[in-house]
Design an enzyme around this catalytic site. Structure first.
Site, short mmCIF file in Angstrom:
data_model
loop_
_atom_site.label_atom_id
_atom_site.label_comp_id
_atom_site.label_asym_id
_atom_site.label_seq_id
_atom_site.Cartn_x
_atom_site.Cartn_y
_atom_site.Cartn_z
N HIS A 1 -21.80 -27.92 -52.29
CA HIS A 1 -22.50 -28.05 -51.40
C HIS A 1 -20.90 -28.68 -50.25
O HIS A 1 -21.10 -29.51 -50.47
CB HIS A 1 -23.06 -29.59 -52.30
CG HIS A 1 -24.54 -28.82 -52.37
ND1 HIS A 1 -24.92 -28.49 -51.47
CD2 HIS A 1 -25.00 -29.14 -53.95
CE1 HIS A 1 -26.45 -28.47 -52.38
NE2 HIS A 1 -26.84 -28.38 -53.17
N ASP B 1 -26.37 -31.82 -50.85
CA ASP B 1 -26.34 -32.94 -51.99
C ASP B 1 -27.00 -33.28 -51.95
O ASP B 1 -28.44 -34.76 -52.88
CB ASP B 1 -25.97 -32.78 -53.07
CG ASP B 1 -24.55 -32.80 -52.98
OD1 ASP B 1 -24.20 -33.09 -51.13
OD2 ASP B 1 -23.05 -32.53 -53.00
N TYR C 1 -31.08 -20.39 -33.27
CA TYR C 1 -31.89 -21.72 -33.84
C TYR C 1 -32.45 -22.46 -31.83
O TYR C 1 -31.41 -22.40 -31.53
CB TYR C 1 -30.96 -22.43 -34.24
CG TYR C 1 -30.92 -22.53 -35.29
CD1 TYR C 1 -30.97 -21.02 -36.53
CD2 TYR C 1 -30.31 -22.84 -36.34
CE1 TYR C 1 -31.19 -20.75 -37.75
CE2 TYR C 1 -29.76 -22.63 -37.98
CZ TYR C 1 -30.12 -21.82 -38.32
OH TYR C 1 -30.11 -21.40 -39.97
N GLU D 1 -20.08 -41.77 -51.85
CA GLU D 1 -20.83 -42.22 -52.01
C GLU D 1 -21.44 -43.31 -51.84
O GLU D 1 -22.90 -43.30 -52.18
CB GLU D 1 -21.45 -41.68 -53.72
CG GLU D 1 -21.37 -40.28 -54.37
CD GLU D 1 -20.60 -40.01 -55.52
OE1 GLU D 1 -19.98 -41.19 -55.57
OE2 GLU D 1 -21.17 -39.31 -55.92
#
Ligand SMILES: [Zn+2]
Ligand SMILES: [Zn+2]
Length: 434
Positions: free
Chosen positions: A131, A136, A336, A412
């Site tokens: 990831h 994630d 894109y 985190e």
């Protein structure tokens, strides 16, 4: 009498604010209470990354979680996508929130206890899966948002559609996938989505910050292929050739004038890159053909059209001037659109972001020449795509490992802000509509 109405009006409006304020408090309390859960989900997903269109385990975890919250779930959307529909207790608009789920063929370095050891064969090479873009974290954050909003569903004036999307980084060769396929399969219909919000974690933005940009925030991408055809000859007798190597060299140089002479650089950036040039097999043979691959990047539809037209004209006319021909394919295999944040929507939602992160922590971002397939949703409905800080506080953005690299790292402690930001964007949008 007039005074009475005035007092009544003040009472009503302060009541509405108080209600919104208390909902914001509820959200923040709930988000804080599930912080550890969100981090644990992320670590588990990080340890078990899956490539685009193969997010089977990830989708299973998402679906199970949404079902446990009493959210209506659809699976197998655009291959492995999961869609959750949470109907609030009050009528109102349908707001979509999106997270992408795929990892990348990158071999993780570093010694996190939850580092990925997954390996695969990709384009014939043995490589790790990681990831390395932080998807994630997007999945874990949106699972957290679902839990927060499900806990206050009776107070939600509208419907929230949770979109867990596969293959943002591109589907395997020859397969469809990602946001484009989700849109094609009707993810924005039934119930019809009014606006969409999404976020991307950023490894070079400090934790606690949110960055945003109205209008074009990430580039439109078109890849391109130019095939130059000349006449083959012995390298000792170039006058009997039409040399596609010389023509290609001129084309590469002439393409540089699009940015320097055709683009209004005071308005928006743009990029033309030739990344591959192949022709010939040995020193004394002038080949018949040269192939070039490249990419162009723009921030408005007008610039995009101008770039495509100029690349075609420059390549074909330069080849013609050298006696050869050039065939140009744009897009060659990949397109894109611009990730375009609807300007009135961005203005309307800015107070929500500032109330969530603190005004000093919501910052304007320069345009990014990378791309996002969130743009496919924004082509259909107004959308806002923001960036969430994931760099440890005090870090140096120039030294922090960038996305798609083996040392990519996310702090985190920024996840709860992400949960709050998406929850409040949905709720504030609905409340502003009333
Ligand atoms: Zn990426
Ligand atoms: Zn990404």
């Amino acid at each position: 009498m007039r005074r009475f109405y005035f007092v009544l009006l003040v009472m009503i409006s302060s009541n509405v604010l108080a209600q919104k304020g208390s909902l914001r408090m509820e959200v923040s309390k709930k988000a804080l209470s599930i912080e550890k859960k969100v981090i644990d989900w992320r670590r588990d997903l990080h340890e078990h990354p899956e490539l685009g269109n193969g997010e089977v385990r990830t989708a299973g975890i998402v679906a199970k979680h949404l079902e446990s919250l009493g959210i209506e779930v659809q699976t197998g959307v655009a291959k492995t996508g999961v869609v959750g529909i949470l109907k609030g207790g009050k009528p109102g608009p349908v707001v979509a929130l999106r997270a992408d789920m795929d990892g990348l063929p990158v071999t993780e370095r570093g010694n996190l206890p939850f580092a990925s050891k997954v390996r695969t064969t990709y384009n014939g090479q043995e490589v790790g899966v990681m990831h390395a873009c932080g998807h994630d974290t997007h999945v874990a954050i949106l699972m957290g948002v679902a839990e927060v909003l499900a806990s206050i569903r009776k107070d939600i004036p509208g419907t929230v559609k949770f979109i867990f999307q596969p293959a943002e980084e591109g589907a395997p060769h020859g397969e469809e996938g990602g946001a484009e396929l989700m849109v094609k399969e009707g993810v924005l219909e039934n119930p019809k989505v009014e606006v969409i919000f999404g976020l991307h974690i950023n490894s070079q933005t400090p934790v606690g910050d949110i960055t945003y940009r109205p209008g074009g925030v990430m580039a439109a991408v078109n890849d391109l292929k130019i095939t130059v055809t000349g006449r083959q000859a012995h390298g000792a007798y170039p006058w009997s050739s039409v040399d596609p190597v010389v023509i290609s060299a001129q084309i590469v140089n002439n393409l540089q004038t699009i940015v320097s002479r055709n683009l209004n650089v005071t308005e928006n950036p743009g990029v033309v890159t030739i990344g591959a040039i192949n022709g010939g097999v040995r020193s004394n043979i002038i080949p018949e053909k040269v192939e070039m691959l490249g990419t162009i990047r723009n921030f408005t539809k007008e610039d995009e059209a101008m770039f495509i037209e100029r690349v075609k004209t420059i390549a074909t006319k330069t080849a013609e001037s050298g006696g050869g021909t050039a065939e140009v394919k744009i897009p060659y295999s990949n397109h894109y659109p611009v990730t375009f944040n609807d300007i009135p929507l961005t203005e309307k939602m800015l107070p929500s972001l500032k109330a969530t992160a603190g005004a000093d922590h919501v910052k304007l971002k320069p345009p990014v020449t990378g791309a996002e397939d969130f743009s496919f949703y924004q082509e259909k409905v107004p959308g806002l795509f923001i960036f969430l800080g994931g760099m440890p506080k005090g870090g140096d953005p120039l030294k922090a490992p960038s996305h798609h690299t083996p040392d990519f790292f996310i702090d985190e402690s920024g996840f709860t802000l992400g949960v709050n930001a998406l929850s409040n964007l949905a709720l504030d949008y609905m409340n502003l509509k009333k």
